[in-house]
Design a protein around this motif. Structure first.
Motif, PDB file in Angstrom:
ATOM      1  N   ASP A  43      -1.014  10.944  -2.105  1.00  0.00           N
ATOM      2  CA  ASP A  43       0.309  10.608  -2.617  1.00  0.00           C
ATOM      3  C   ASP A  43       1.368  11.391  -1.836  1.00  0.00           C
ATOM      4  O   ASP A  43       1.066  12.075  -0.851  1.00  0.00           O
ATOM      5  N   SER A  44       2.616  11.307  -2.281  1.00  0.00           N
ATOM      6  CA  SER A  44       3.725  11.949  -1.568  1.00  0.00           C
ATOM      7  C   SER A  44       3.616  13.480  -1.564  1.00  0.00           C
ATOM      8  O   SER A  44       4.219  14.150  -0.727  1.00  0.00           O
ATOM      9  N   LYS A  45       2.825  14.038  -2.496  1.00  0.00           N
ATOM     10  CA  LYS A  45       2.652  15.484  -2.564  1.00  0.00           C
ATOM     11  C   LYS A  45       1.434  15.961  -1.774  1.00  0.00           C
ATOM     12  O   LYS A  45       1.142  17.157  -1.740  1.00  0.00           O
TER      13      LYS A  45
ATOM     14  N   ARG B 170      -0.070   8.294   2.578  1.00  0.00           N
ATOM     15  CA  ARG B 170      -0.832   8.189   3.815  1.00  0.00           C
ATOM     16  C   ARG B 170      -2.308   8.076   3.482  1.00  0.00           C
ATOM     17  O   ARG B 170      -2.727   8.367   2.353  1.00  0.00           O
ATOM     18  N   VAL B 171      -3.096   7.639   4.483  1.00  0.00           N
ATOM     19  CA  VAL B 171      -4.529   7.482   4.263  1.00  0.00           C
ATOM     20  C   VAL B 171      -5.307   8.028   5.462  1.00  0.00           C
ATOM     21  O   VAL B 171      -4.797   8.077   6.590  1.00  0.00           O
ATOM     22  N   HIS B 172      -6.518   8.449   5.181  1.00  0.00           N
ATOM     23  CA  HIS B 172      -7.455   8.856   6.235  1.00  0.00           C
ATOM     24  C   HIS B 172      -8.541   7.799   6.286  1.00  0.00           C
ATOM     25  O   HIS B 172      -9.102   7.415   5.257  1.00  0.00           O
TER      26      HIS B 172
ATOM     27  N   ARG C 168       0.826  -1.208   0.000  1.00  0.00           N
ATOM     28  CA  ARG C 168       0.000   0.000   0.000  1.00  0.00           C
ATOM     29  C   ARG C 168       0.856   1.251   0.000  1.00  0.00           C
ATOM     30  O   ARG C 168       0.557   2.239  -0.680  1.00  0.00           O
ATOM     31  N   GLU C 169       1.939   1.243   0.787  1.00  0.00           N
ATOM     32  CA  GLU C 169       2.803   2.421   0.889  1.00  0.00           C
ATOM     33  C   GLU C 169       3.540   2.700  -0.413  1.00  0.00           C
ATOM     34  O   GLU C 169       4.009   3.826  -0.630  1.00  0.00           O
ATOM     35  N   SER C 170       3.636   1.695  -1.279  1.00  0.00           N
ATOM     36  CA  SER C 170       4.254   1.931  -2.590  1.00  0.00           C
ATOM     37  C   SER C 170       3.311   2.706  -3.510  1.00  0.00           C
ATOM     38  O   SER C 170       3.733   3.260  -4.523  1.00  0.00           O
TER      39      SER C 170
END
Length: 253
Positions: free
Chosen positions: A212-214, A164-166, A158-160
């Motif tokens: 995503d990372s942004k 992060r997730v809410h 998932r982290e790939s």
């Protein structure tokens, strides 16, 4: 990749997505695989003596008779044909096995359905929140060894995809019910040395959003409620003092 599946809803009820969204597109692939009768037992038997001395509870690492929904058959076929009679007999045996397991659990551990459901909802919420935060180490006491490894691998995948997730659970749940209860005896000559597994269905509204990372939203919408159906299997030892319920499997439809 496997997209979370859905179950059909009636005209008055929304369709329920199968599998909590925080597990990404791996809900089905991440469901616990079953071990054959010969897998996992050697290592367990070697460390069982030491684990009992240390007060550690090791899971058998397999699932007893995994739950599968029964196919609906025609009323006349069910009651007026040999195949229907056999089906009715099979259903009765399945229900009797569940009743026996619950009765044994109540006798040995003072099982209460209300208290168990409270514990199950707490575990359901806690495990999902920990997975959403990515703090996998916090799950060691609430999931079995095999399930911990499964969740750890799911989190890496998932982290790939998502940074992060809410995740948010809307309480109270729409429904919680026990679908099946089974026992796994470690010694056929001593049925007191057994593990109990309860298969539980959760139907609940959730809010989910992935970034995503942004920090851009790439999946879900935390302002929308999604009706989700999960089937989890909880396990507990009958012969370890202080043993509590742990998640040992998640089932796919």
């Amino acid at each position: 990749m496997t997209i979370p599946l859905s179950i059909s809803g009636s005209a008055n009820k929304p369709v329920a997505q199968f599998g909590t969204p925080i597990f990404g597109f791996f809900a089905k692939a991440g469901a616990s695989k079953l071990l054959s009768n010969n897998e996992g037992w050697t290592s367990l038997s070697e460390r069982r003596t030491n684990s009992q001395r240390a007060g550690i509870v090791y899971s058998p690492g397999l699932q007893a008779l995994p739950y599968e929904p029964r196919r609906v058959i025609d009323y006349q076929k069910e009651w007026f044909t040999p195949s229907g009679w056999r089906r009715t007999k099979e259903d009765l045996i399945l229900e009797m096995k569940t009743a026996y397991c619950i009765a044994t659990l109540r006798k040995k551990k003072g099982y209460s359905k209300k208290q168990f459901y409270q514990n199950a909802v707490t575990l359901y919420k806690e495990i999902n929140m920990v997975m959403a935060k990515g703090d996998i180490a916090s799950l060691r006491k609430t999931v079995t060894e095999k399930m911990y490894s499964t969740l750890k691998n799911e989190l890496k995948r998932r982290e790939s995809m998502w940074r992060r997730v809410h995740w948010e659970l809307i309480e109270p749940l729409d429904r919680i019910r026990t679908l099946r209860a089974r026992m796994i005896a470690l010694d056929k000559n001593d049925l007191d040395k057994a593990f109990v597994q309860l298969t539980v269905e959760f139907l609940a509204k959730q809010r989910f959003e992935a970034y995503d990372s942004k920090g851009s939203v790439v999946a879900g919408d935390k302002n929308k409620e999604v009706l989700v159906r999960d089937i989890w299997v909880f396990e507990r030892s009958l012969f370890h003092a202080g043993a509590d319920w742990r998640l040992c499997a998640r089932l796919s439809p």
